[in-house]
Design an enzyme around this catalytic site. Sequence first.
Site, PDB file in Angstrom:
ATOM      1  N   GLU A 397      10.503 -24.409  12.332  1.00 34.18           N
ATOM      2  CA  GLU A 397      11.026 -25.693  12.810  1.00 34.18           C
ATOM      3  C   GLU A 397      10.348 -26.181  14.078  1.00 34.18           C
ATOM      4  O   GLU A 397      10.104 -27.376  14.247  1.00 34.18           O
ATOM      5  CB  GLU A 397      12.544 -25.584  13.034  1.00 34.18           C
ATOM      6  CG  GLU A 397      13.375 -25.537  11.769  1.00 34.18           C
ATOM      7  CD  GLU A 397      13.484 -24.146  11.159  1.00 34.18           C
ATOM      8  OE1 GLU A 397      14.149 -24.003  10.123  1.00 34.18           O
ATOM      9  OE2 GLU A 397      12.887 -23.192  11.734  1.00 34.18           O
ATOM     10  N   GLN A 419      16.813 -28.345   7.231  1.00 32.42           N
ATOM     11  CA  GLN A 419      17.536 -27.998   6.006  1.00 32.42           C
ATOM     12  C   GLN A 419      19.037 -27.994   6.256  1.00 32.42           C
ATOM     13  O   GLN A 419      19.820 -28.469   5.431  1.00 32.42           O
ATOM     14  CB  GLN A 419      17.064 -26.640   5.494  1.00 32.42           C
ATOM     15  CG  GLN A 419      17.387 -26.406   4.043  1.00 32.42           C
ATOM     16  CD  GLN A 419      16.595 -25.247   3.477  1.00 32.42           C
ATOM     17  OE1 GLN A 419      16.913 -24.085   3.770  1.00 32.42           O
ATOM     18  NE2 GLN A 419      15.571 -25.533   2.688  1.00 32.42           N
ATOM     19  N   PHE A 420      19.432 -27.504   7.401  1.00 31.43           N
ATOM     20  CA  PHE A 420      20.803 -27.623   7.916  1.00 31.43           C
ATOM     21  C   PHE A 420      20.694 -27.898   9.411  1.00 31.43           C
ATOM     22  O   PHE A 420      19.787 -27.387  10.077  1.00 31.43           O
ATOM     23  CB  PHE A 420      21.614 -26.342   7.671  1.00 31.43           C
ATOM     24  CG  PHE A 420      21.891 -26.061   6.219  1.00 31.43           C
ATOM     25  CD1 PHE A 420      23.046 -26.530   5.619  1.00 31.43           C
ATOM     26  CD2 PHE A 420      20.980 -25.359   5.452  1.00 31.43           C
ATOM     27  CE1 PHE A 420      23.299 -26.293   4.279  1.00 31.43           C
ATOM     28  CE2 PHE A 420      21.209 -25.122   4.110  1.00 31.43           C
ATOM     29  CZ  PHE A 420      22.373 -25.590   3.509  1.00 31.43           C
ATOM     30  N   ALA A 421      21.624 -28.682   9.930  1.00 25.25           N
ATOM     31  CA  ALA A 421      21.575 -29.045  11.348  1.00 25.25           C
ATOM     32  C   ALA A 421      21.576 -27.807  12.242  1.00 25.25           C
ATOM     33  O   ALA A 421      20.994 -27.819  13.330  1.00 25.25           O
ATOM     34  CB  ALA A 421      22.745 -29.957  11.705  1.00 25.25           C
ATOM     35  N   ASP A 422      22.229 -26.740  11.791  1.00 28.29           N
ATOM     36  CA  ASP A 422      22.286 -25.500  12.560  1.00 28.29           C
ATOM     37  C   ASP A 422      20.889 -24.980  12.890  1.00 28.29           C
ATOM     38  O   ASP A 422      20.667 -24.388  13.942  1.00 28.29           O
ATOM     39  CB  ASP A 422      23.036 -24.420  11.770  1.00 28.29           C
ATOM     40  CG  ASP A 422      24.326 -24.927  11.161  1.00 28.29           C
ATOM     41  OD1 ASP A 422      25.393 -24.461  11.567  1.00 28.29           O
ATOM     42  OD2 ASP A 422      24.256 -25.808  10.274  1.00 28.29           O
ATOM     43  N   PHE A 423      19.935 -25.187  11.970  1.00 28.95           N
ATOM     44  CA  PHE A 423      18.599 -24.603  12.135  1.00 28.95           C
ATOM     45  C   PHE A 423      17.763 -25.337  13.187  1.00 28.95           C
ATOM     46  O   PHE A 423      16.672 -24.877  13.536  1.00 28.95           O
ATOM     47  CB  PHE A 423      17.856 -24.609  10.800  1.00 28.95           C
ATOM     48  CG  PHE A 423      18.522 -23.805   9.705  1.00 28.95           C
ATOM     49  CD1 PHE A 423      19.553 -22.909   9.991  1.00 28.95           C
ATOM     50  CD2 PHE A 423      18.140 -23.950   8.389  1.00 28.95           C
ATOM     51  CE1 PHE A 423      20.179 -22.178   8.990  1.00 28.95           C
ATOM     52  CE2 PHE A 423      18.747 -23.226   7.377  1.00 28.95           C
ATOM     53  CZ  PHE A 423      19.771 -22.330   7.671  1.00 28.95           C
ATOM     54  N   HIS A 464      25.886 -22.664   8.819  1.00 24.81           N
ATOM     55  CA  HIS A 464      25.546 -23.819   7.991  1.00 24.81           C
ATOM     56  C   HIS A 464      26.595 -24.920   8.120  1.00 24.81           C
ATOM     57  O   HIS A 464      26.678 -25.801   7.254  1.00 24.81           O
ATOM     58  CB  HIS A 464      25.448 -23.413   6.512  1.00 24.81           C
ATOM     59  CG  HIS A 464      24.320 -22.481   6.210  1.00 24.81           C
ATOM     60  ND1 HIS A 464      24.384 -21.142   6.507  1.00 24.81           N
ATOM     61  CD2 HIS A 464      23.106 -22.678   5.642  1.00 24.81           C
ATOM     62  CE1 HIS A 464      23.255 -20.550   6.119  1.00 24.81           C
ATOM     63  NE2 HIS A 464      22.464 -21.464   5.609  1.00 24.81           N
TER      64      HIS A 464
END
Length: 658
Positions: A397, A419-423, A464
């Site tokens: 990222e 892919q997910f905001a967490d990442f 996630h």
Amino acid sequence: MQYTDYSVTDQKKLELYKQLIKPRMIEEKMLILLRQGRISKWFSGIGQEAISVGVTSAMHASEYILPMHRNLGVFTTREIPLYRLFTQWQGKASGFTKGRDRSFHFGSQEFNIVGMISHLGPQLGVADGIALANLLKKQKHVTAVFTGEGATSEGDFHEALNVAAVWNLPVLFCIENNGYGLSTPTNEQFKCENLVDKGIGYGMESHIIDGNNILAVYTKVNSICADLRENPRPVLLEFKTFRMRGHEEASGTKYVPKELMDAWEKKDPISNYENYLLSEKILNTDKIRAIKAVIQTEIDENLNIAFNEEEIHSDIENELNDVYKPFDYKEVIPKSKTENIRLVDAISQGLKQSMEQHDNLVLMGQDIADYGGVFKITEGFMYEFGKERVRNTPICESAIVSTAMGLSINGMKAVVEMQFADFVSSGFNPIVNYLAKSYYRWNEHADVVVRMPCGAGVGAGPFHSQTNEAWFTKTPGLKVAYPAFPYDAKGLLATAINDPNPVLFFEHKALYRSKYQEVPLDYYTLPFGVASLLKKGDTISIVSYGAGVHWALDTLEKHPEISADLLDLRTLQPLDIAAVYASVKKTGKLIILQEDSLFGGVASDIAALVMENCFEFLDAPVKRVASLETPIPFAKNLENNYLPKQRFEQSMLELLAY
């Protein structure tokens, strides 16, 4: 030192000499000024000039270079007016950052130079983005980026090399191996014998070059550049050199063994090259004196200009106005035809139509090409727009966000899908320290949108399910959108992509396929910073965004007797606080609902602003309702208890009864 094995004309040899001694003479003057307190800090490149000068001389003026703080020779070889460098180092207005950043932390589109930030690593990914833009524009250009041996331990270094290798990007990764990262010697930084060995793992061509030999640097880099322009690929270069002064002047060099310092002093790139030119009769002592006199006059004259310029003045309005690049928002009104679609469809439509609007727009993300993304938002895009513009990325990222910045610098637009905001935490540094600050620092915008599938309610657990908008609303220079409805999502996404400033675009996963709305089929835009008044009432003001808007609507449906204003903020930066004030002045009571945990969230700032600006209109304390102060649990009952939907109803009734 061997200089006789290189096919370079005498004229070029003399030109390289002039370019070598110029940064040395400037540095010697700057060290005097530093001791006099006339500049605040200095990172010396003495002993390393051959690398900066040799690389820059081998490149075309139209090609981008991304230097570090020991690469004064890059700036002088690109012939930047010296008074601008001097005023930059004095924090004056004629510099490149209006006094907002120091030393070499700046760039210039005029000279195709992109300066560093202190975090070092992100500029490697930025070089990837610049090189990618060159390929997409069919320009046969090379991009050179510098780093030190210490920064090769950073994750960004490895991510950037991997991306460049996978995408065959024409980037020269130039490592200046000068023996020490501040005071830490190389044997405490890495285990491999040579740093070029790191290129093996990326299938990358690598070379070791004597960094103190100007002819070795120039001829090798010149040859490589000529080849890369026709056969794009990344190349890793390790320049062996030594830092003859401290990391910066205050740190000194006491940690360096004297015998090591003495050995490298004998390899000085200027005195050795000068002796060679004297022996070849290309130079004589009179010529040397004449060359140095011309340079000294140039230094003195430009220093006088810099010293005579007045100190920069602080102006609050100017400072605030330079955080974001001005955006001339153009409203595009949709036609009458609509269809009833889901939030996920609206985002996909908006993204596709923006790709049609902007042929310089590139999408990047994990699994977004053939697979269409984990939420299928880009399904079919690759077949319509091609793999060049719809790009699967490695799982890195940080480098991809930096690549997006490089695309922007080189005239492109970029949308990055997390892919997910967490990442996004893996790409946090370039977002908050590079994208957010570039326009304020050196007038360079970041035309980047980061899409953020977020939110709980789908049993996805702690990694996630976050709604982490408060990480970014805190950071000046970023814009944040968080739509709750399909119509808003499509129009705001189009605006986010049109905006030249970096935008974090939050998309709630639980709303993707559960919320339908009539949405225009064609392309349209909606303004940032304008809240939507969904319900009008007189007794209480409800402010929310994202999934919270729907929870509030459900609660009001259970209580038709409650006369409430319901505001959907839609964007959090810029924030339509004026709409909140207007509602509070009418109702006298305010409750703010957010899915994020309570402390440090958006609700806290809204509550504080209302208390400061509307206190006399309030009939009760401002109430905030949010999720529990815990990570987000997986099990359904635990997740339901974590989320604030049920607590919101009770809190609203208590506030009404106050």
